[in-house]
Design a protein around this motif. Structure first.
Motif, short mmCIF file in Angstrom:
data_model
loop_
_atom_site.label_atom_id
_atom_site.label_comp_id
_atom_site.label_asym_id
_atom_site.label_seq_id
_atom_site.Cartn_x
_atom_site.Cartn_y
_atom_site.Cartn_z
N ALA A 36 0.68 -1.50 -0.32
CA ALA A 36 0.08 -0.49 -0.25
C ALA A 36 0.81 1.35 0.25
CB ALA A 36 -0.98 -0.36 1.56
N TRP A 37 0.13 2.26 -0.52
CA TRP A 37 1.42 3.71 0.17
C TRP A 37 -0.11 4.57 0.93
CZ3 TRP A 37 5.57 4.98 -2.62
CH2 TRP A 37 5.77 4.03 -3.51
N TYR A 38 1.18 4.89 1.80
CA TYR A 38 0.33 6.24 2.64
C TYR A 38 0.44 7.98 2.09
CZ TYR A 38 -1.83 2.22 5.52
OH TYR A 38 -2.72 1.13 5.58
N ARG A 39 -0.61 8.61 2.65
CA ARG A 39 0.28 9.95 2.22
C ARG A 39 -0.29 10.13 4.25
NH1 ARG A 39 -1.42 15.13 2.36
NH2 ARG A 39 -3.20 14.58 2.20
N PRO A 71 -3.18 20.40 -5.16
CA PRO A 71 -1.72 20.87 -4.75
C PRO A 71 -2.07 20.06 -3.19
CG PRO A 71 -2.83 22.46 -5.45
CD PRO A 71 -2.86 21.72 -5.58
N GLU A 72 -3.94 19.77 -3.03
CA GLU A 72 -3.37 18.48 -1.50
C GLU A 72 -2.95 17.26 -1.07
OE1 GLU A 72 -5.43 20.27 -3.49
OE2 GLU A 72 -7.48 20.07 -4.01
N ASP A 73 -2.33 17.45 -2.50
CA ASP A 73 -2.04 16.11 -2.89
C ASP A 73 -0.91 15.73 -2.32
OD1 ASP A 73 -3.80 15.09 -5.97
OD2 ASP A 73 -3.87 14.35 -4.00
N GLY A 74 0.32 16.95 -2.41
CA GLY A 74 1.60 17.04 -1.46
C GLY A 74 1.39 16.30 -0.43
N GLY A 75 2.78 15.50 0.05
CA GLY A 75 2.63 15.11 1.31
C GLY A 75 4.03 14.18 1.51
N VAL A 76 4.24 13.03 2.38
CA VAL A 76 5.47 12.56 2.16
C VAL A 76 4.69 11.44 2.40
CG1 VAL A 76 7.11 11.26 2.81
CG2 VAL A 76 6.83 13.71 3.76
N TYR A 77 5.19 10.08 1.33
CA TYR A 77 4.44 8.90 0.76
C TYR A 77 5.06 7.97 1.49
CZ TYR A 77 0.79 11.68 -2.29
OH TYR A 77 -0.01 12.57 -3.09
N TYR A 78 4.16 7.10 1.55
CA TYR A 78 4.68 6.10 2.50
C TYR A 78 4.52 4.76 1.54
CZ TYR A 78 6.86 8.93 6.38
OH TYR A 78 7.51 9.95 7.01
N CYS A 79 5.23 3.85 1.40
CA CYS A 79 5.36 2.58 1.26
C CYS A 79 4.96 1.48 2.90
CB CYS A 79 6.31 1.70 0.40
SG CYS A 79 5.86 0.21 -0.57
#
Length: 119
Positions: A35-38, A87-95
């Motif tokens: 999965a991917w988390y933000r 812009p609201e998609d921005g952030g740190v994405y974690y696997c």
């Protein structure tokens, strides 16, 4: 030891696209869910998309129709194609992945990759 390594983050303009990759390495017997988390600034980490080992997918409401998650089991890799970025998609994405190493099933996290959506 088992590790997850993400890549593909960066700066993109609104409406643009990015593709994130995450590869698992180490003594891996099998991988079930990936999965991917933000995590946005001052926000809690939230699920973006997940995929089972058989390819079943699910998405957060805010990304449906814009993001696509896929995996290559032979390469122990999961991808996140992100289109029509906001812009609201921005952030740190974690696997994230549930990995069987020997006889032990554990949850693993990558170190994160930063996505910035800005003009």
């Amino acid at each position: 030891q088992v590790q997850l390594a993400e890549s593909g983050g960066g700066l993109v303009q609104p409406g643009g696209s990015l593709r994130l990759s995450c590869t698992a390495s180490g003594p891996i017997s099998s991988i079930s869910g990936m999965a991917w988390y933000r995590e946005g600034p001052g926000e809690q980490r939230e699920l973006v998309a997940g995929i089972s080992n058989t390819g079943n997918t699910h998405y957060g409401d805010s990304v449906k129709g814009r993001f696509t998650i896929a995996r290559d089991n032979a390469r122990n890799t999961v991808y996140l194609q992100m289109n029509s970025l906001k812009p609201e998609d921005g952030g740190v994405y974690y696997c994230n992945a549930d990995i069987l190493s020997g006889l032990r099933l554990s949850e693993y996290w990558g170190q994160g990759t930063l996505v910035t959506v800005s003009s």
